[in-house]
Design a protein around this motif. Structure first.
Motif, PDB file in Angstrom:
ATOM      1  N   VAL A  25       0.873  -1.175   0.000  1.00 49.43           N
ATOM      2  CA  VAL A  25       0.000   0.000   0.000  1.00 49.43           C
ATOM      3  C   VAL A  25       0.908   1.222   0.000  1.00 49.43           C
ATOM      4  O   VAL A  25       1.817   1.326   0.832  1.00 49.43           O
ATOM      5  CB  VAL A  25      -0.946   0.030   1.219  1.00 49.43           C
ATOM      6  CG1 VAL A  25      -1.808   1.284   1.200  1.00 49.43           C
ATOM      7  CG2 VAL A  25      -1.809  -1.221   1.261  1.00 49.43           C
ATOM      8  N   THR A  43      -3.307  -0.220  -3.639  1.00 53.86           N
ATOM      9  CA  THR A  43      -2.941  -1.507  -3.069  1.00 53.86           C
ATOM     10  C   THR A  43      -2.519  -2.405  -4.215  1.00 53.86           C
ATOM     11  O   THR A  43      -3.265  -2.555  -5.197  1.00 53.86           O
ATOM     12  CB  THR A  43      -4.136  -2.148  -2.317  1.00 53.86           C
ATOM     13  OG1 THR A  43      -4.519  -1.268  -1.253  1.00 53.86           O
ATOM     14  CG2 THR A  43      -3.766  -3.508  -1.751  1.00 53.86           C
ATOM     15  N   SER A  87      -6.932   1.921  -3.238  1.00 49.53           N
ATOM     16  CA  SER A  87      -7.178   1.319  -1.924  1.00 49.53           C
ATOM     17  C   SER A  87      -8.591   1.604  -1.423  1.00 49.53           C
ATOM     18  O   SER A  87      -9.123   2.710  -1.594  1.00 49.53           O
ATOM     19  CB  SER A  87      -6.164   1.838  -0.908  1.00 49.53           C
ATOM     20  OG  SER A  87      -4.857   1.496  -1.300  1.00 49.53           O
ATOM     21  N   GLU A 138      -8.336  -0.033   3.919  1.00 47.08           N
ATOM     22  CA  GLU A 138      -6.909  -0.087   3.616  1.00 47.08           C
ATOM     23  C   GLU A 138      -6.271   1.290   3.814  1.00 47.08           C
ATOM     24  O   GLU A 138      -5.163   1.403   4.341  1.00 47.08           O
ATOM     25  CB  GLU A 138      -6.682  -0.566   2.180  1.00 47.08           C
ATOM     26  CG  GLU A 138      -7.124  -1.995   1.955  1.00 47.08           C
ATOM     27  CD  GLU A 138      -7.259  -2.376   0.492  1.00 47.08           C
ATOM     28  OE1 GLU A 138      -7.033  -3.547   0.183  1.00 47.08           O
ATOM     29  OE2 GLU A 138      -7.590  -1.503  -0.345  1.00 47.08           O
ATOM     30  N   SER A 139      -6.988   2.322   3.416  1.00 48.92           N
ATOM     31  CA  SER A 139      -6.491   3.691   3.573  1.00 48.92           C
ATOM     32  C   SER A 139      -6.378   4.060   5.043  1.00 48.92           C
ATOM     33  O   SER A 139      -5.374   4.653   5.469  1.00 48.92           O
ATOM     34  CB  SER A 139      -7.402   4.685   2.851  1.00 48.92           C
ATOM     35  OG  SER A 139      -7.378   4.440   1.461  1.00 48.92           O
TER      36      SER A 139
END
Length: 129
Positions: A57, A67, A111, A115-116
């Motif tokens: 990432v 990602t 992402s 995920e962020s």
């Protein structure tokens, strides 16, 4: 491997480029992210043996996060149609000589929110903003 400097050589094939195009991504975006051109890279590893994958990432030029999923490249990947490699210098080369530091780009996407959030929390834990 948080914040690691990666010395992998990325491998792209016609099939992987097609897969990236479906997600509106380009090999250059993936290479810039994986090699940390626009900010710190977070790498997590999962699986084992043939199923081992690296989840990267990192920020894109515009600040969005991407990602990327990579796997260890194999000789057959270099022999695939349209194969080319991008070493850490980010200068694409045709095929190249196979070595164990090569990673095939399996897929990449912008992402997701979780995920962020995870990336930003990781950055804060490392003193980043």
């Amino acid at each position: 491997m948080p914040g690691a400097k990666l010395s992998w050589t990325l491998v792209f094939t016609a099939a992987s480029l097609e897969h990236l195009a479906e997600r509106e991504m380009e090999a250059e975006d993936v290479a810039n992210a994986v090699f940390g051109r626009h900010g710190p890279v977070r790498v997590r590893r999962g699986g084992s043996g043939n199923r081992e994958r690296w989840f990267v990432v990192a920020p894109l030029e515009g600040g969005e996060l991407v990602t990327c999923v990579l796997r260890a490249a194999e000789q057959r990947d270099l022999e695939a149609e349209g194969a080319f490699v991008v070493p850490p210098t980010r200068v694409p080369e045709l095929r190249g000589v196979f070595d164990r530091s090569m990673r095939l780009c399996v897929t990449a996407w912008i992402s997701h929110a979780d995920e962020s959030r995870s990336y930003r929390a990781w950055r804060r834990s490392k003193g980043g903003r």
